[in-house]
Design an enzyme around this catalytic site. Structure first.
Site, PDB file in Angstrom:
ATOM      1  N   TRP A 183      -7.785   9.748   7.857  1.00 32.50           N
ATOM      2  CA  TRP A 183      -9.050   9.422   8.511  1.00 32.50           C
ATOM      3  C   TRP A 183      -8.756   9.108   9.978  1.00 32.50           C
ATOM      4  O   TRP A 183      -7.846   8.326  10.280  1.00 32.50           O
ATOM      5  CB  TRP A 183      -9.743   8.206   7.876  1.00 32.50           C
ATOM      6  CG  TRP A 183     -10.956   7.840   8.677  1.00 32.50           C
ATOM      7  CD1 TRP A 183     -12.126   8.539   8.735  1.00 32.50           C
ATOM      8  CD2 TRP A 183     -11.109   6.735   9.587  1.00 32.50           C
ATOM      9  NE1 TRP A 183     -12.990   7.934   9.620  1.00 32.50           N
ATOM     10  CE2 TRP A 183     -12.394   6.837  10.150  1.00 32.50           C
ATOM     11  CE3 TRP A 183     -10.274   5.679   9.978  1.00 32.50           C
ATOM     12  CZ2 TRP A 183     -12.877   5.913  11.090  1.00 32.50           C
ATOM     13  CZ3 TRP A 183     -10.751   4.766  10.910  1.00 32.50           C
ATOM     14  CH2 TRP A 183     -12.049   4.890  11.450  1.00 32.50           C
ATOM     15  N   GLU A 224     -10.817  12.752   5.276  1.00 33.63           N
ATOM     16  CA  GLU A 224     -12.019  11.919   5.105  1.00 33.63           C
ATOM     17  C   GLU A 224     -13.025  12.119   6.231  1.00 33.63           C
ATOM     18  O   GLU A 224     -12.732  11.883   7.407  1.00 33.63           O
ATOM     19  CB  GLU A 224     -11.601  10.436   5.053  1.00 33.63           C
ATOM     20  CG  GLU A 224     -12.772   9.480   4.837  1.00 33.63           C
ATOM     21  CD  GLU A 224     -12.337   8.020   4.712  1.00 33.63           C
ATOM     22  OE1 GLU A 224     -11.151   7.723   4.959  1.00 33.63           O
ATOM     23  OE2 GLU A 224     -13.199   7.184   4.369  1.00 33.63           O
ATOM     24  N   LYS A 226     -16.871  11.577   8.201  1.00 35.61           N
ATOM     25  CA  LYS A 226     -17.742  10.438   8.541  1.00 35.61           C
ATOM     26  C   LYS A 226     -18.891  10.929   9.406  1.00 35.61           C
ATOM     27  O   LYS A 226     -18.735  11.864  10.191  1.00 35.61           O
ATOM     28  CB  LYS A 226     -16.910   9.387   9.272  1.00 35.61           C
ATOM     29  CG  LYS A 226     -17.622   8.070   9.487  1.00 35.61           C
ATOM     30  CD  LYS A 226     -16.630   6.958   9.821  1.00 35.61           C
ATOM     31  CE  LYS A 226     -17.385   5.677  10.128  1.00 35.61           C
ATOM     32  NZ  LYS A 226     -16.551   4.503  10.152  1.00 35.61           N
ATOM     33  N   ASP A 257     -16.347   8.936   1.240  1.00 37.56           N
ATOM     34  CA  ASP A 257     -16.491   7.477   1.349  1.00 37.56           C
ATOM     35  C   ASP A 257     -17.976   7.167   1.226  1.00 37.56           C
ATOM     36  O   ASP A 257     -18.803   7.766   1.937  1.00 37.56           O
ATOM     37  CB  ASP A 257     -15.924   7.026   2.703  1.00 37.56           C
ATOM     38  CG  ASP A 257     -15.994   5.514   2.905  1.00 37.56           C
ATOM     39  OD1 ASP A 257     -17.077   4.932   2.696  1.00 37.56           O
ATOM     40  OD2 ASP A 257     -14.972   4.916   3.298  1.00 37.56           O
ATOM     41  N   HIS A 260     -20.058   6.704   4.418  1.00 34.35           N
ATOM     42  CA  HIS A 260     -19.880   7.628   5.545  1.00 34.35           C
ATOM     43  C   HIS A 260     -20.950   8.690   5.723  1.00 34.35           C
ATOM     44  O   HIS A 260     -20.758   9.678   6.425  1.00 34.35           O
ATOM     45  CB  HIS A 260     -18.519   8.312   5.441  1.00 34.35           C
ATOM     46  CG  HIS A 260     -17.399   7.419   5.849  1.00 34.35           C
ATOM     47  ND1 HIS A 260     -16.157   7.879   6.186  1.00 34.35           N
ATOM     48  CD2 HIS A 260     -17.342   6.068   5.990  1.00 34.35           C
ATOM     49  CE1 HIS A 260     -15.365   6.856   6.502  1.00 34.35           C
ATOM     50  NE2 HIS A 260     -16.077   5.742   6.371  1.00 34.35           N
ATOM     51  N   HIS A 284     -13.622   6.922  -1.643  1.00 28.16           N
ATOM     52  CA  HIS A 284     -13.531   5.581  -1.081  1.00 28.16           C
ATOM     53  C   HIS A 284     -14.810   4.869  -1.505  1.00 28.16           C
ATOM     54  O   HIS A 284     -15.859   5.076  -0.914  1.00 28.16           O
ATOM     55  CB  HIS A 284     -13.421   5.630   0.446  1.00 28.16           C
ATOM     56  CG  HIS A 284     -12.009   5.752   0.917  1.00 28.16           C
ATOM     57  ND1 HIS A 284     -11.652   5.670   2.243  1.00 28.16           N
ATOM     58  CD2 HIS A 284     -10.855   5.903   0.221  1.00 28.16           C
ATOM     59  CE1 HIS A 284     -10.331   5.791   2.339  1.00 28.16           C
ATOM     60  NE2 HIS A 284      -9.831   5.938   1.148  1.00 28.16           N
ATOM     61  N   ASP A 292     -22.347   1.713   7.621  1.00 21.92           N
ATOM     62  CA  ASP A 292     -21.030   1.726   6.979  1.00 21.92           C
ATOM     63  C   ASP A 292     -20.372   0.352   7.132  1.00 21.92           C
ATOM     64  O   ASP A 292     -19.365   0.203   7.804  1.00 21.92           O
ATOM     65  CB  ASP A 292     -20.178   2.822   7.641  1.00 21.92           C
ATOM     66  CG  ASP A 292     -18.793   2.936   7.038  1.00 21.92           C
ATOM     67  OD1 ASP A 292     -18.647   2.637   5.839  1.00 21.92           O
ATOM     68  OD2 ASP A 292     -17.864   3.315   7.766  1.00 21.92           O
ATOM     69  N   ASP A 294     -18.982  -1.656   4.933  1.00 22.94           N
ATOM     70  CA  ASP A 294     -17.833  -1.970   4.078  1.00 22.94           C
ATOM     71  C   ASP A 294     -17.944  -3.316   3.377  1.00 22.94           C
ATOM     72  O   ASP A 294     -16.963  -4.065   3.287  1.00 22.94           O
ATOM     73  CB  ASP A 294     -16.523  -1.861   4.871  1.00 22.94           C
ATOM     74  CG  ASP A 294     -16.176  -0.417   5.203  1.00 22.94           C
ATOM     75  OD1 ASP A 294     -15.877   0.332   4.269  1.00 22.94           O
ATOM     76  OD2 ASP A 294     -16.244  -0.042   6.383  1.00 22.94           O
ATOM     77  N   ASP A 324     -12.594   1.002  -0.682  1.00 25.09           N
ATOM     78  CA  ASP A 324     -12.512   0.849   0.769  1.00 25.09           C
ATOM     79  C   ASP A 324     -13.597  -0.111   1.249  1.00 25.09           C
ATOM     80  O   ASP A 324     -14.699   0.308   1.578  1.00 25.09           O
ATOM     81  CB  ASP A 324     -12.637   2.215   1.476  1.00 25.09           C
ATOM     82  CG  ASP A 324     -12.379   2.100   2.967  1.00 25.09           C
ATOM     83  OD1 ASP A 324     -11.935   1.020   3.412  1.00 25.09           O
ATOM     84  OD2 ASP A 324     -12.627   3.070   3.693  1.00 25.09           O
TER      85      ASP A 324
HETATM   86  C1  RNT Z   1     -13.223   4.083   8.094  1.00 23.17           C
HETATM   87  C2  RNT Z   1     -12.724   4.821   6.897  1.00 23.17           C
HETATM   88  C3  RNT Z   1     -11.291   4.585   6.522  1.00 23.17           C
HETATM   89  C4  RNT Z   1     -10.830   3.165   6.698  1.00 23.17           C
HETATM   90  C5  RNT Z   1      -9.462   2.875   6.144  1.00 23.17           C
HETATM   91  C6  RNT Z   1      -8.932   1.565   6.592  1.00 23.17           C
HETATM   92  O1  RNT Z   1     -14.555   4.269   8.326  1.00 23.17           O
HETATM   93  O2  RNT Z   1     -13.549   4.535   5.815  1.00 23.17           O
HETATM   94  O3  RNT Z   1     -11.056   5.035   5.246  1.00 23.17           O
HETATM   95  O4  RNT Z   1     -11.745   2.263   6.156  1.00 23.17           O
HETATM   96  O5  RNT Z   1      -8.610   3.909   6.435  1.00 23.17           O
HETATM   97 ZN    ZN Z   2     -12.903   5.174   3.890  1.00 19.44          ZN
END
Ligand code: RNT
Ligand code: ZN
Length: 417
Positions: A183, A224, A226, A257, A260, A284, A292, A294, A324
């Site tokens: 990523w 990955e 986004k 993810d 994302h 993720h 996003d 988290d 994640d």
């Molecule tokens: C960030 C991505 C990525 C990170 C990690 C720490 O938007 O989701 O995967 O969260 O690599």
């Molecule tokens: Zn991620």
């Protein structure tokens, strides 16, 4: 067998579901736990690991984050006391053990991760790996692998190559395939005048990183995508279309993810469609609140839908499930434990769904019955099956779990200054 479980087992049997079979499958599915919840994605490159250079951000300042590999391992061990089932450890490159020396990202080697590998072996955990392109002066302008500066690109290509080699060695040492996730935060805050060139450069950089063939027994690569991030609101070089195309073309893994995509878009429905064209997926699992963000994963509808799709698409062996999230505002052990347990609990619910009855109704175009079964499924006693599973694994639930983690908070976390 506890009577509550016995009653649940009988009830599920009436819906054509074998709870013992569900528990057995559940227990075998690995979930990859991310190391970075333990210290807010800081890593151990410097004694005072702070996020400099940007690209990622954790909010909150709950005391007691891990300050070195020993503390992080102690915290992970503590969390593992409450996490049932096969668990892997997902490590970022900035978590190497550098012995107080400055080792730049293009210089890292397996020896910096040997301690982690030995420890994971002793914990019976597989491992996953991630190059770290963010929080570094050479990507502080928002560009790493897609930078217009050749020297910068080369630095990051070297990092990517080093990470794949480290991952392969970890895979070999553990006798267990490592999934390495790529990523990058490359993107722009405002409208770019040229969206194409950075994407061409990214594609070229990735080709160079992936040029060396590595046995899939040792390492598998995933990319990955986004939609947007802080500071990359208008343009992300590695968009969904970019990486979907790249992964399909090169037959590598695609990472989805849950935070994302567009805030109202969910990844569950992407599983069956992407799996038609890429060999495997990495997930993720995260919880975006409005963006996003988290937040810690809970067993909410989007998480349940992800697990349902894995089960319903017969994709248990082709979808790697990783976490994640990183919430710095709460006890980080709770964060791990809540998130990992919620993901597994959601997986259990998916395995307990009265799928054969639902599919029978669907085949007969009896959509009223199908919907009724889905609604009914929400009230079936999955919690009793979950408790039974946890108790078989020797993992406490409920108030006992709560008070034990609080004790660790008082004895260990709050003592860290
Ligand atoms: C960030 C991505 C990525 C990170 C990690 C720490 O938007 O989701 O995967 O969260 O690599
Ligand atoms: Zn991620």
């Amino acid at each position: 067998m506890a009577s509550k479980y016995k009653a649940a087992k009988d009830k599920y049997a009436k819906f054509g579901v074998d709870t013992e079979k569900a528990i057995k499958i559940l227990d075998s599915i690995p979930l990859s736990m991310h190391c970075w919840q333990g210290d807010d994605v800081g890593g151990f490159e410097t004694a005072d690991s702070t996020l400099s250079g940007g690209g990622i951000q954790a909010t909150g300042n709950f005391p007691g984050k891990a300050r070195n590999p020993e503390e992080l391992r102690a915290d992970i061990s503590e969390a593992m006391k409450y996490i049932p089932g096969a668990t892997r450890l997902n490590l970022h490159a900035i978590y190497g053990e550098f012995g107080g020396k400055k080792v730049d990202r293009n210089e890292i080697e397996f020896k910096h991760f040997k301690g982690w590998t030995d420890w994971c072996k002793s914990m019976n955990m597989g491992m996953d790996f991630n190059p770290t392109f963010f929080s570094h002066p050479l990507s502080a302008d928002g560009f790493s692998l897609s930078s217009s500066d050749k020297g910068v690109r080369e630095f990051w290509i070297e990092h990517g190559i080093a990470c794949r080699e480290i991952a392969a060695k970890i895979g070999k040492a553990l006798g267990n395939t490592v999934i390495t996730n790529f990523w990058i935060h490359d993107g722009m805050k405002d409208f770019p005048a040229d969206r194409l060139s950075p994407r061409e450069r990214l594609s070229d950089s990735l080709d160079k990183i992936f040029a060396k063939k590595i046995s899939p027994k040792l390492n598998k690569d995933s990319v990955e995508c986004k939609l947007f991030g802080i500071g990359s609101e208008s343009y992300v070089v590695g968009s969904h279309e970019f990486y979907m195309g790249y992964a399909v073309k090169n037959q590598i893994l695609l990472t989805l993810d849950s935070g994302h995509f567009h805030p109202t878009e969910q990844i569950a429905d992407k599983i069956s469609s992407t799996l038609m064209f890429v060999p495997e997926l990495l997930l993720h699992v995260s919880r975006g609140v409005r963006w996003d963000s988290d937040h810690v994963v809970i067993s909410d509808d989007p998480t349940m839908a992800i697990m349902q799709e894995i089960v319903r698409s017969n994709a248990i062996n082709r979808v790697h499930i990783g976490m994640d999230f990183f919430d710095a505002s709460i006890n980080r052990i709770f964060a791990w434990v809540i998130g990992m347990r919620a993901a597994r609990k959601s997986l259990l619910c998916a395995l307990l769904d009265p799928l054969s009855l639902m599919r029978k109704a669907e085949d007969a175009a009896d959509y009223g019955v199908r919907l009724a079964l889905m609604e009914e499924a929400r009230n079936l006693p999955s919690a009793d099956v979950w408790e039974e599973y946890c108790s078989r694994k020797g993992k406490p639930c409920g108030l006992k779990m709560l008070s034990d983690i609080k004790k660790y908070e008082e004895k260990v976390l709050l003592k860290r200054k």
